[in-house]
Every structure is written in C-alpha cells, then in structure tokens.
Design a protein around this motif. Structure first.
Motif, short mmCIF file in Angstrom:
data_model
loop_
_atom_site.label_atom_id
_atom_site.label_comp_id
_atom_site.label_asym_id
_atom_site.label_seq_id
_atom_site.Cartn_x
_atom_site.Cartn_y
_atom_site.Cartn_z
N SER A 495 -0.93 0.91 6.19
CA SER A 495 0.48 0.84 5.81
C SER A 495 0.68 -0.21 4.72
N GLN A 496 1.85 -0.16 4.10
CA GLN A 496 2.17 -1.16 3.08
C GLN A 496 2.14 -2.57 3.67
N HIS A 497 2.60 -2.70 4.92
CA HIS A 497 2.61 -4.02 5.56
C HIS A 497 1.20 -4.55 5.77
N LEU A 498 0.29 -3.70 6.22
CA LEU A 498 -1.08 -4.13 6.44
C LEU A 498 -1.75 -4.50 5.13
N LEU A 499 -1.54 -3.70 4.11
CA LEU A 499 -2.13 -3.97 2.79
C LEU A 499 -1.62 -5.27 2.19
N THR A 500 -0.40 -5.65 2.54
CA THR A 500 0.19 -6.88 2.01
C THR A 500 -0.68 -8.09 2.30
N TYR A 501 -1.35 -8.09 3.46
CA TYR A 501 -2.14 -9.24 3.87
C TYR A 501 -3.58 -9.19 3.37
N ALA A 510 0.65 -3.93 -2.78
CA ALA A 510 0.48 -3.08 -1.59
C ALA A 510 1.33 -1.82 -1.71
N GLN A 511 2.56 -1.98 -2.14
CA GLN A 511 3.44 -0.83 -2.32
C GLN A 511 2.94 0.08 -3.43
N ASN A 512 2.40 -0.52 -4.49
CA ASN A 512 1.87 0.28 -5.60
C ASN A 512 0.68 1.12 -5.14
N ILE A 513 -0.14 0.57 -4.25
CA ILE A 513 -1.28 1.32 -3.71
C ILE A 513 -0.78 2.51 -2.89
N VAL A 514 0.21 2.27 -2.04
CA VAL A 514 0.77 3.35 -1.22
C VAL A 514 1.37 4.43 -2.11
N ASP A 515 2.10 4.01 -3.15
CA ASP A 515 2.71 4.98 -4.07
C ASP A 515 1.63 5.79 -4.81
N TYR A 516 0.59 5.12 -5.25
CA TYR A 516 -0.51 5.80 -5.96
C TYR A 516 -1.19 6.81 -5.03
N ARG A 517 -1.39 6.41 -3.79
CA ARG A 517 -2.03 7.27 -2.79
C ARG A 517 -1.18 8.52 -2.54
N ARG A 518 0.15 8.30 -2.49
CA ARG A 518 1.06 9.41 -2.24
C ARG A 518 1.05 10.40 -3.41
N ASN A 520 -1.41 10.72 -5.87
CA ASN A 520 -2.72 11.19 -6.34
C ASN A 520 -3.67 11.60 -5.22
N GLY A 521 -3.24 11.46 -3.98
CA GLY A 521 -4.12 11.79 -2.87
C GLY A 521 -5.00 10.61 -2.48
N ALA A 522 -5.88 10.84 -1.53
CA ALA A 522 -6.70 9.76 -0.98
C ALA A 522 -7.65 9.19 -2.03
N PHE A 523 -7.92 7.91 -1.90
CA PHE A 523 -8.91 7.26 -2.76
C PHE A 523 -10.30 7.78 -2.38
N THR A 524 -11.11 8.03 -3.40
CA THR A 524 -12.49 8.45 -3.14
C THR A 524 -13.49 7.38 -3.51
N SER A 525 -13.01 6.33 -4.19
CA SER A 525 -13.89 5.20 -4.52
C SER A 525 -13.06 3.96 -4.73
N ARG A 526 -13.69 2.80 -4.54
CA ARG A 526 -12.99 1.54 -4.79
C ARG A 526 -12.62 1.40 -6.27
N ALA A 527 -13.43 1.95 -7.14
CA ALA A 527 -13.17 1.83 -8.57
C ALA A 527 -11.81 2.41 -8.96
N GLN A 528 -11.30 3.36 -8.16
CA GLN A 528 -9.99 3.94 -8.45
C GLN A 528 -8.86 2.92 -8.33
N LEU A 529 -9.12 1.85 -7.61
CA LEU A 529 -8.10 0.81 -7.47
C LEU A 529 -7.67 0.27 -8.83
N VAL A 532 -4.48 1.61 -10.23
CA VAL A 532 -3.18 1.30 -9.60
C VAL A 532 -2.39 0.40 -10.53
N PRO A 533 -1.13 0.72 -10.81
CA PRO A 533 -0.32 -0.11 -11.70
C PRO A 533 -0.29 -1.58 -11.29
#
Length: 715
Positions: A495-501, A510-518, A520-529, A532-533
C-alpha cells in the motif's frame, strides 16, 4: 575531522572514522536502514541503533551550535563579550554548563536586584562582599536618597544584589546540583479536596509517597506527574536545605583576619535568601525537567521496543481470510478477503444475546467459508471475543475442515476505520466493515496493516500521552521505518502507507509508485522504478534493495541484494559456469565461491558475506511462524478466577515494571517484574516478548480496583 565527530565518538564510545563516515553519509541524504545494511565498509559495521544515536546526537549538537550563536550575539550587544568569555562559550558543548555561563547576561524580568542596581546600591553590595564596611548601617546612610527611604531599605537592596549574584554563580549552582544529585527526594501528596473522588483512586499509591529521586523509576515518576497535571497530587523535589546553605557559604569571599563583623551576618542572610528564593527553585525545576526527560526517554524506549515486537509479529501470509469484529447487541461484522487482502464480501451476523439468531449465523458463516474458500479466521479480541470464538469452534460439529481460528488484537482498529486512509480505501463502506477488514488483514500481515495507524493508538505504550510528543513521534517513526526495511516490501502489492516507510521514499514517491503501478501494471524489474515520476538516482539507490518483486526475471530482484551489487553476483555465477538462479538454488555451487576474490574498493567482506547469506534464502522473511492459541475454556470472567489457578495467556503489553497478560476475562492481569522469572530481571524484554504465549498463576484478584496480579515463577 570536525568537532562533532570527536564529541559523538567520545560520548557513544565509537570509533571516530566510523562516526565521521556515518555523518557524511547522513549529509548525503542516506537513510539509517540503507547505511546499516549497504555501507558497512564505510561505517565499520555500525548497526541501526548506533547510527540512529549518531544521527540524534548530531542534531542535538547542531541545535546547541545555534544556541551558542544566539548567546554570543546577545552578550555582544550588551558590550560584555571578552575573548576569555567567547573562548569558554566556543569550547562548551554541555547544555547545562552553557546556560550557566549565559545566566548573568540573559535578559530577565525586572528583578529585585535589578531595581536595587538602578537605585545605585551596587557599590554598597560590593562593600559588604569585600568586608569593607565595619559598620554597614553607617555605610548605608550614604545611600539613603531618592527612592531609598532608610538604612534598612538600602541594606535590603544590597542583599538582593548579592543574593542574585550568588544564585547566578556557576560554582554555587554546581554545589546545589551535587546536593540534589546525591540526596534529593521526590515527594507526592494528595490534594485533600480530591482524596475521596473516584478519579483520585488510580493515584492512591502516591497519596503519601516519598523516595530518593535517583531511585524513582520512570513509570512512578510519570504516574506522579500525571496526577499532578490532573490536579490530584502535589509533587515536589526537596533536599537538605541546611546542608546546601552550609556548603554555599564556601562561595562567599574569605573572611579577613580581623573578622567579618556585621558584614558576615548580612552576607549569610543574603546567601540564605538567594538560595531559598532563587537558587533552590531554579535547581528544583532543572531536576524536575531532567528527571521528566529521563523518564520520557525510558518510556519512549519501552514503547519503541513493544512497537517493534508488534510490527514484527508472525504473519499468516497470503491466505484467504475471514475477519470478524465481534459484538453482542450490534452483532458481529464479518468480512471475507482474498489472498491480497481485497474485500470480497461483508455482512452482519447475530449469534449472541440479545438477538440470538444462532443457527442462521452458523449457516451464513459456513456458506461464506465455502463460497470464498476461506483458509483462516481472524477474530478481534474485544467485546464478545471469547463467545464468538466458541461460536466459530462449534461449526466444526456441523462441518469438518473448519479453517484455523486466530484471535487478533484490535487495538487501534477503530482509529483506522475512521481515518482518511480507511475512507480512501473503502469510501462506500461504514466504519464497522473497515474495522473488520483491518482485523483480517492484521492476521495476514501485521506490519503492512499497522503502519496505517498512529502508533500511539495501538495500545502498547507506557504513559505515551504524557511524554515529549515530538521525541516520541521521531522514535516511533524510526522504529516503523526500521521494521519495514528489515522485512522488505513487495513492490507490486504494498500500500501507499507501507511504501512511505521504505528507505528513501516518503509519501509523495510512495503515491507515485502506486499510481505508476495502476497505470502500467505490475513491476517486472527493479530497474522500472527509474521510470516512476520524481524517483531520481538518489531515491533509487536508497529504496531499491528493500523492495521485492516475486517472480521477477532476475531472481535478485526478489532479494535483499542491492542492484549496485548485481554485477559481482553475476561474476560469481560466471566463474562457476552457471546462472545466478543456479547459484541461488544450488548450495554446492555457493560453497565453491571464495568471496575474497571479489573484494574491491567499494565492496568488502561484510557486504559480500551479506550477499552470500541472501543467496542462501533470497527474500526470506525474518519474522517467526504464526501459532494458534486458546484460553482456558472454564475461565471467562474475573469472578471465575481463583488464587493459585494456572492459566494460558498472551502478553499484550510490556512496561518497565512488568508485563500485562490477557487470560481471557476481559481484564489483563499484571505480572510484576519481580514475578517474571526465578531470577532477578532488570529489563522485562530480556525474558518475555509481546504476544508471547505464556503460562501464569493467579496471585491475587482485587475486584474493587479491577486488578489481577499474576506470576510466572515456578511454572
């Protein structure tokens, strides 16, 4: 090497190089979890606690440096800054000593001494201090003019000046401090008008209380201060005034050979007045604040330890769960969740009085278990918990294969259910549904769910509302961050709350990651991070190692191996003639790796050792396995308790004075620290941990005050 490094290294007994490099890393924006996990070579292997201590002490020293700037500016504006005084201030890094140096120059309200100086009585005071007035009354006649009506008024003004001068003298203040440090007592008495009130009874232990301040435990001091704040107790700190005054006389100028005469008597009077009116109250306040600060630190430490244990509670994992928020009149709210914690269904059942729709409730629950393929049931531990568990257990007589049943702490669930977070997650559901969802999710993953709740509302503290709230929040945030990063976070489900920490993120990223996931779909690699804006190179470096991607093409993406070390792992695999996946799955291949061959300027043995441990069990969860628990079926109310009974219980809270244990009677019992083990226990956390399943014996039941005394000795 800067002065802060030397001070911190000395105070914490740490190597200067490790402290220096830690401070540089902190200045570069590195987080504590990142430094402790991925920069061991630079810090010399300092752990999270030591790095946090370095960070906190560094901030205190920065604040003190700002304070010194203010002090120097004030004294300069007064035209009283000398090279010697500036040198003393520059070299002073003790807050108490610094304030003592500043005290004579600090702007203050218009005191009696200030009035006397304005009336021109400073020379008379100096005459008394130097024993230069054999006849003080005669000397004072020269000052009887203007507002000074007579000799007594002149002498009183001179004594006021001397009293303030002595009260602000560093030597005098340290003499009184030493006396307080050695012999001060804290004394508590009840306000007579409040003695017989109901609210006063919880402080009855402190109606007539006295003990040495240095021996007063944090929980007793905080209890007394709470009673004082509520207007029930009067609390003061006292020492031997006569002994203090006797010692302070050494601060007076030496008596000349011919004797002090009348000057000596006046100086003694001024000293006694300065002590009782100025110095004693000042040092009492200082020690009251210091003892409160120490008690706060201990209470905050207890809270942080409890919170860590709670957050690191064993998770059930990704199972389909039924969550039940039990109740009598309003019924039990039941929710069904999928393995990711998403809400599938909810309804209310009424198996208990006064409604008593028992059979209907049983059929509904059995249908839900079947329809939603429920694998486990979580029941909140509040009102009607025992009765609801018995109701669910009875289902086994109707159908075999009833899911495993767990009782879950619901502390803070009501806070979550009314929060903005819960409203955002479930805008169309009421608070009862949200609360039941929280209970179910806590069984699946306590850490992921509890991070959504203000730690103060979770119910594992000791006087948490009485301590320094800024310091409490800072410590608890550090604790949550530490736990989240120690466990690691699933990048695709968090969740956004968990990612915050997560190290290096915070609410916006954290919110940008959740938005990107929503989008573009699930992350398939760490490099995709990196896509994220606003998630730049620094944030990526800090967070990547703590984020996990189960099923990723690169198996290292589901491990604690940092992307900056992927290359060295790939070289290890290449040297063994295999792929990285083979290195992970084949212990024999790993045993053939000589990590000394891979040491570089940036990667040393500590990091390489961590990498090999991670390859052994990539993405392993450091938390324990979840165990089911049952209360004694014959004990349901306090009236069922009999002294000598041995019962199963769950530790619900740990304090400096002992542990609270739930034995299933709607009122936790206390195992005093002296009853925790057949040996001396200094810290309860040494022998017990939160939510531990224990056996306890009932020592005493005080039904009037609703207190249960328990023991774990000899069981």
């Amino acid at each position: 090497m800067n002065i802060f490094t030397k001070i911190i290294a000395k105070q914490l007994s740490l190597p200067q190089d490790g402290v220096e490099n830690t401070l540089k890393l902190l200045d570069e924006g590195c987080t504590i979890p990142f430094i402790s996990r991925y920069r061991k070579e630079r810090t010399g292997g300092l752990n999270e606690v030591q790095i946090a201590q370095i960070s906190d002490l560094n901030e205190k020293l920065k604040e003190m440096a700002k304070r010194k700037e203010t002090i120097l500016k004030t004294i300069t504006e007064l035209g009283k800054l000398t090279p010697e005084l500036q040198k003393r201030i520059d070299e002073c890094w003790n807050a108490t000593e610094l304030e003592d140096i500043y005290l004579p120059y600090r702007p203050k309200r218009r005191t009696r001494a200030q009035v006397a100086r304005e009336q021109g009585l400073e020379p008379l005071a100096q005459m008394l201090l130097s024993y230069a007035a054999p006849n003080p009354q005669k000397a004072a006649m020269n000052f009887v003019k203007g507002d000074i009506k007579d000799v007594e008024m002149a002498l009183q003004g001179a004594k006021d000046i001397i009293a303030e001068q002595l009260a602000e003298d560093e030597k005098c203040r340290n003499i009184v401090r030493q006396q307080f440090r050695r012999d001060a007592f804290i004394i508590s008495k009840v306000v007579k008008a409040k003695k017989d009130t109901d609210e006063a009874q919880k402080f009855s232990d402190y109606f007539e209380w006295e003990e040495p301040l240095r021996r007063c435990s944090s929980h007793r001091l905080l209890a007394m201060r709470r009673g004082e704040n509520e207007g029930i107790l009067r609390v003061k700190i006292e020492t031997d005034d006569d002994e203090c005054i006797s010692r302070l006389r050494r601060c007076l100028p030496p008596i000349p050979p011919q004797g002090g005469g009348a000057c000596k008597r006046l100086l003694y009077e001024a000293l006694e007045d300065g002590y009782k009116r100025l110095l004693q109250p000042s040092i009492e306040t200082e020690f009251a604040n210091l003892s409160k600060e120490k008690a706060d630190d201990e209470a905050i430490n207890v809270f942080a330890q409890n919170l860590r244990q709670l957050l690191m509670d064993a998770p059930l994992g990704q199972k389909r769960v039924m969550g039940i928020d039990p109740g009598f009149r309003t019924g039990c709210k039941v929710v069904c969740l999928d393995a990711q914690g998403n809400l599938l269904h909810h309804e209310a059942i009424f198996p208990h009085p006064p409604v008593n729709r028992l059979m209907e409730a049983k059929m509904h629950v059995l249908d839900m278990i079947s329809d939603y393929q429920i694998e486990a049931i979580a029941i909140g531990n509040g009102t009607a918990s025992r009765e609801t568990r018995e109701f669910i257990e009875d289902l086994a007589s109707l159908k075999e294969g009833t899911p495993a049943i767990f009782v879950v702490s619901e502390d803070g669930a009501s806070v979550y259910s009314a929060s903005k977070t819960a409203r955002d997650e479930f805008p169309d559901e009421d608070v009862t549904v949200r609360g039941a969802v929280s209970i179910g999710r806590r069984l699946m993953d306590p850490l992921a769910e509890l991070v959504k709740i203000d730690p103060k509302s979770i119910g594992v503290g000791q006087y948490q509302h009485d301590v320094d709230q800024t310091k409490l929040k800072h410590t608890l945030d550090q604790t949550v961050e530490s736990c989240v990063n120690q466990v690691g976070v699933n990048l695709n489900t968090a969740s956004q709350h968990l990612l915050t920490y997560v190290s290096g993120l915070g609410p916006v990223l954290a919110q940008n990651i959740v938005d990107y996931r929503r989008e573009n779909g699930a992350f398939t690699s760490r490099a995709q991070l990196k896509k994220v804006p606003r998630l730049g190179p620094v944030a990526y470096q800090q967070c990547a190692g703590f984020l996990r991607i189960p099923g990723a093409k690169n198996p290292l993406d589901n491990s604690a191996v940092h992307p900056e070390s992927y290359e060295v792992v790939e070289r290890m695999a290449m040297d063994q003639g295999c792929h990285v996946g083979d290195l992970i799955s084949n212990p024999q291949l790993r045993q053939q790796v000589d990590i000394r061959r891979y040491v570089t300027d940036t990667i040393g043995i500590p990091t390489l050792t961590d990498i090999m441990q991670e390859l052994e069990k990539p993405g392993r969860d450091p938390r324990e396995q979840l165990e089911a628990f049952e209360f004694d079926p014959n004990v349901k109310e306090v009236d069922d308790l009999v002294e000598g009974m041995i019962l199963p219980g769950i530790v619900t809270n740990i304090t400096n004075f002992g542990a609270f244990v739930d034995i299933g009677v709607h009122q936790d019992g206390l195992v005093h620290v002296s009853q925790l083990a057949n040996k001396y226990v200094k810290d309860p956390n040494d022998v017990i941990h939160l939510h531990q399943h224990v056996k306890v014996k009932v020592l005493q039941v005080d039904r009037r005050r609703n207190r249960i005394s328990l023991t774990m000795k000899g069981i």
